[in-house]
Each structure stands twice: as C-alpha cells, then as structure tokens.
Motif scaffolding. Structure first.
Motif, PDB file in Angstrom:
ATOM      1  N   ASP A 203       0.770  -1.176   0.200  1.00 27.26           N
ATOM      2  CA  ASP A 203      -0.040  -0.100  -0.054  1.00 27.26           C
ATOM      3  C   ASP A 203       0.760   1.257  -0.061  1.00 27.26           C
ATOM      4  O   ASP A 203       0.570   2.032   0.780  1.00 27.26           O
ATOM      5  CB  ASP A 203      -1.016   0.081   1.154  1.00 27.26           C
ATOM      6  CG  ASP A 203      -1.948   1.101   1.164  1.00 27.26           C
ATOM      7  OD1 ASP A 203      -2.233   1.428  -0.212  1.00 27.26           O
ATOM      8  OD2 ASP A 203      -2.552   1.348   2.009  1.00 27.26           O
ATOM      9  N   ILE A 204       1.865   1.230  -0.870  1.00 28.76           N
ATOM     10  CA  ILE A 204       2.756   2.351  -0.988  1.00 28.76           C
ATOM     11  C   ILE A 204       2.460   3.121  -2.248  1.00 28.76           C
ATOM     12  O   ILE A 204       2.449   2.475  -3.313  1.00 28.76           O
ATOM     13  CB  ILE A 204       4.281   1.932  -0.872  1.00 28.76           C
ATOM     14  CG1 ILE A 204       4.636   1.377   0.313  1.00 28.76           C
ATOM     15  CG2 ILE A 204       5.271   3.279  -1.141  1.00 28.76           C
ATOM     16  CD1 ILE A 204       6.051   0.587   0.344  1.00 28.76           C
ATOM     17  N   GLY A 205       2.279   4.495  -2.275  1.00 28.64           N
ATOM     18  CA  GLY A 205       1.775   5.160  -3.418  1.00 28.64           C
ATOM     19  C   GLY A 205       2.955   5.348  -4.399  1.00 28.64           C
ATOM     20  O   GLY A 205       4.122   5.357  -4.111  1.00 28.64           O
ATOM     21  N   TRP A 206       2.550   5.428  -5.911  1.00 32.73           N
ATOM     22  CA  TRP A 206       3.690   5.479  -6.836  1.00 32.73           C
ATOM     23  C   TRP A 206       3.311   6.481  -7.917  1.00 32.73           C
ATOM     24  O   TRP A 206       1.842   6.490  -8.206  1.00 32.73           O
ATOM     25  CB  TRP A 206       4.424   4.425  -7.348  1.00 32.73           C
ATOM     26  CG  TRP A 206       3.049   3.390  -8.174  1.00 32.73           C
ATOM     27  CD1 TRP A 206       2.456   2.314  -7.126  1.00 32.73           C
ATOM     28  CD2 TRP A 206       3.061   3.474  -9.343  1.00 32.73           C
ATOM     29  NE1 TRP A 206       1.554   1.837  -8.049  1.00 32.73           N
ATOM     30  CE2 TRP A 206       1.929   2.413  -9.378  1.00 32.73           C
ATOM     31  CE3 TRP A 206       3.091   3.802 -10.558  1.00 32.73           C
ATOM     32  CZ2 TRP A 206       1.313   1.915 -10.423  1.00 32.73           C
ATOM     33  CZ3 TRP A 206       2.656   3.530 -11.566  1.00 32.73           C
ATOM     34  CH2 TRP A 206       1.631   2.678 -11.684  1.00 32.73           C
ATOM     35  N   ILE A 207       4.001   7.278  -8.840  1.00 37.35           N
ATOM     36  CA  ILE A 207       4.017   7.911  -9.889  1.00 37.35           C
ATOM     37  C   ILE A 207       4.715   7.491 -10.867  1.00 37.35           C
ATOM     38  O   ILE A 207       5.932   7.343 -10.488  1.00 37.35           O
ATOM     39  CB  ILE A 207       3.914   9.423  -9.643  1.00 37.35           C
ATOM     40  CG1 ILE A 207       2.934   9.785  -8.482  1.00 37.35           C
ATOM     41  CG2 ILE A 207       3.632  10.317 -10.712  1.00 37.35           C
ATOM     42  CD1 ILE A 207       3.075  11.310  -7.941  1.00 37.35           C
ATOM     43  N   THR A 208       4.511   7.394 -12.019  1.00 39.07           N
ATOM     44  CA  THR A 208       5.369   7.165 -13.211  1.00 39.07           C
ATOM     45  C   THR A 208       6.154   8.324 -13.755  1.00 39.07           C
ATOM     46  O   THR A 208       5.637   9.446 -13.612  1.00 39.07           O
ATOM     47  CB  THR A 208       4.693   6.186 -14.191  1.00 39.07           C
ATOM     48  OG1 THR A 208       5.734   5.489 -14.981  1.00 39.07           O
ATOM     49  CG2 THR A 208       3.656   7.010 -15.075  1.00 39.07           C
ATOM     50  N   TRP A 209       7.171   8.150 -14.431  1.00 38.02           N
ATOM     51  CA  TRP A 209       7.907   9.090 -15.280  1.00 38.02           C
ATOM     52  C   TRP A 209       8.023   8.569 -16.551  1.00 38.02           C
ATOM     53  O   TRP A 209       8.609   7.386 -16.801  1.00 38.02           O
ATOM     54  CB  TRP A 209       9.059   9.534 -14.594  1.00 38.02           C
ATOM     55  CG  TRP A 209       9.929  10.724 -15.356  1.00 38.02           C
ATOM     56  CD1 TRP A 209      10.504  10.485 -16.394  1.00 38.02           C
ATOM     57  CD2 TRP A 209       9.707  12.064 -15.175  1.00 38.02           C
ATOM     58  NE1 TRP A 209      11.176  11.511 -16.978  1.00 38.02           N
ATOM     59  CE2 TRP A 209      10.477  12.485 -16.250  1.00 38.02           C
ATOM     60  CE3 TRP A 209       8.738  12.699 -14.389  1.00 38.02           C
ATOM     61  CZ2 TRP A 209      10.735  14.180 -16.388  1.00 38.02           C
ATOM     62  CZ3 TRP A 209       9.109  14.221 -14.679  1.00 38.02           C
ATOM     63  CH2 TRP A 209       9.843  14.701 -15.625  1.00 38.02           C
ATOM     64  N   SER A 210       7.428   9.247 -17.507  1.00 40.55           N
ATOM     65  CA  SER A 210       6.453  10.427 -17.487  1.00 40.55           C
ATOM     66  C   SER A 210       5.366   9.953 -18.378  1.00 40.55           C
ATOM     67  O   SER A 210       5.423   8.738 -19.213  1.00 40.55           O
ATOM     68  CB  SER A 210       7.194  11.483 -18.260  1.00 40.55           C
ATOM     69  OG  SER A 210       7.582  11.371 -19.533  1.00 40.55           O
ATOM     70  N   TRP A 211       4.505  10.688 -18.855  1.00 39.76           N
ATOM     71  CA  TRP A 211       3.258  10.709 -19.446  1.00 39.76           C
ATOM     72  C   TRP A 211       3.258  10.889 -21.057  1.00 39.76           C
ATOM     73  O   TRP A 211       2.927  10.579 -22.048  1.00 39.76           O
ATOM     74  CB  TRP A 211       1.984  11.533 -19.146  1.00 39.76           C
ATOM     75  CG  TRP A 211       1.539  11.221 -17.665  1.00 39.76           C
ATOM     76  CD1 TRP A 211       1.786  11.738 -16.632  1.00 39.76           C
ATOM     77  CD2 TRP A 211       0.714  10.073 -17.495  1.00 39.76           C
ATOM     78  NE1 TRP A 211       1.075  11.163 -15.445  1.00 39.76           N
ATOM     79  CE2 TRP A 211       0.508   9.947 -16.181  1.00 39.76           C
ATOM     80  CE3 TRP A 211      -0.048   9.092 -18.408  1.00 39.76           C
ATOM     81  CZ2 TRP A 211      -0.531   9.221 -15.505  1.00 39.76           C
ATOM     82  CZ3 TRP A 211      -0.823   8.173 -17.981  1.00 39.76           C
ATOM     83  CH2 TRP A 211      -1.271   8.150 -16.548  1.00 39.76           C
ATOM     84  N   GLY A 212       4.658  11.653 -21.210  1.00 39.16           N
ATOM     85  CA  GLY A 212       4.960  11.751 -22.537  1.00 39.16           C
ATOM     86  C   GLY A 212       6.248  10.894 -23.167  1.00 39.16           C
ATOM     87  O   GLY A 212       6.350   9.663 -22.373  1.00 39.16           O
TER      88      GLY A 212
END
Length: 218
Positions: A203-212
C-alpha cells in the motif's frame, strides 16, 4: 491521463510559470478528478538552488493560488534537489529553512521533500525524515524517492524489498515520486513489474515518469 484512472498527476513547473497559468493547470487537474502535485524543476541535482525555488512558492500571488486550492494541492518543494555527497546536515538545514519559509507564508498544504542523489538516497531519508517532520509546525510532510536503481536484477529487487519493509515498519510517509519504470538510471532494463507488485502489496503510492516521451527520446 484521466482516462487511465490515475488519481494524481505531477505538474512539472518552473519559476517562469505565471500564477495565472498555474491556477489554470490546477483547475484542469481537479476538473479531471486528479490530485494536483506541483513541483519546481529548477534545482535538479543542486540543493543550493532550493532557496530560489522557495522564493517562487512564497510569492504572494503564488500563495494565493495555493490557498485557493488548499484542499487538494500537494507542494513538492523541488524536483531531485541534491546530487551525490550531500551531507545529512546540509539536507536538514536546507529543508528546515524551506519548511519555515513556506509555513510562515501561510501555506498549509502537505509539503513533499525529495531525497538527494537525484531522489534515490532513501537511506538519508530514513535518518532525517523524523527530524524534518518534527520541524514542521503542522507535521504535514511527505517524502519522495525516485527509484532508478542500477545493478543486477537480484540486487535491485533486494533494494525494492528493503525500501518497502522500512516504510511499512516505521510508518514513513513516503511514496515513489518517479517510478516504477522499465529503465534504471543507466537506461538499462529494470524489474519494474516486480516493483509495482511490491508497492501494491504494501500500500505504497507511486507515480510514473513520464506521460510523454521518456528522457532522451526527443
């Protein structure tokens, strides 16, 4: 981005961005039912540039925009501020000063602080996060790791395991601000599916790099 069911988007910004444009971008993010995670990209690899990033955040017209969206806005002081070799003392003093200035400007939103070594130095965060959290009068800090770890498949997975275990054991308010990703810092293959599963399990949040397009791809 919203069509993927993402619940947050990191807004890559710089000090040339006008408060009006920032306001518009935040509003569009909220209209698409995502949390706006604002960050300034002008101190990457250079912790001495953090005060200049704070100068922008505390401008009265920028403070007004942040307060307008106080319910949802996340404030990442500076992307990857600090390369290799930044001491704990420098990391602490730089960010303590930044926290004080931001809070004294009347900004009450959660503040996000990246680790040094281009946000990969998680062990320094383990040593310093509590001191920084106690320094914040609102105790409303989060911390960010960018998980571009080099090494063999086995060693990188071991790093992932150790990070997840430490975060859970010590209840550290941390997330992966860049990653999981299919490449590491040397643009070699990384076991990103393993990392995604490990983060999901814990339950650890994450954000990817990148949308482009990815770095160095035009």
């Amino acid at each position: 981005i919203a069509k993927t069911n993402a619940n947050v988007v990191r807004l890559v910004w710089d000090t040339n961005g006008t408060p009006a444009a920032l306001d518009t971008l935040i509003q569009l993010t909220l209209q698409n039912k995502m949390i706006p995670y604002g960050e300034l990209h002008g101190a990457t690899g250079n912790i001495s540039a953090v005060p200049a990033m704070v100068d922008y955040w505390v401008r009265p017209e920028v403070v007004s925009v942040i307060k307008k969206h106080e319910k949802w806005f996340l404030l990442n002081i500076a992307n990857e501020a600090g390369g290799s070799g930044v001491s704990d003392a420098t990391f602490l003093s730089t960010n303590q000063t930044a926290i004080t200035r931001i809070r004294n400007a009347g900004i009450n939103v959660p503040i996000i602080i990246d680790g040094t070594q281009w946000a990969m130095n998680h062990t320094q965060l383990w040593r310093t996060w509590q001191t920084l959290q106690e320094h914040d009068p609102l105790h409303n800090l989060m911390f960010s790791i960018h998980s571009y770890y080099d090494g063999s498949d086995t060693s990188v997975k071991a790093t992932y395991d150790a990070i997840a275990a430490k975060v859970v054991a010590d209840s550290i308010p941390i997330h992966i601000g860049e990653g999981p990703t299919a490449i590491n810092a040397s643009c070699a293959a990384a076991p990103y599916e393993y990392w995604m599963q490990k983060l999901q399990e814990n339950d650890i949040g994450w954000i990817t790099w990148s949308w482009g397009k990815a770095n160095n791809q035009g």
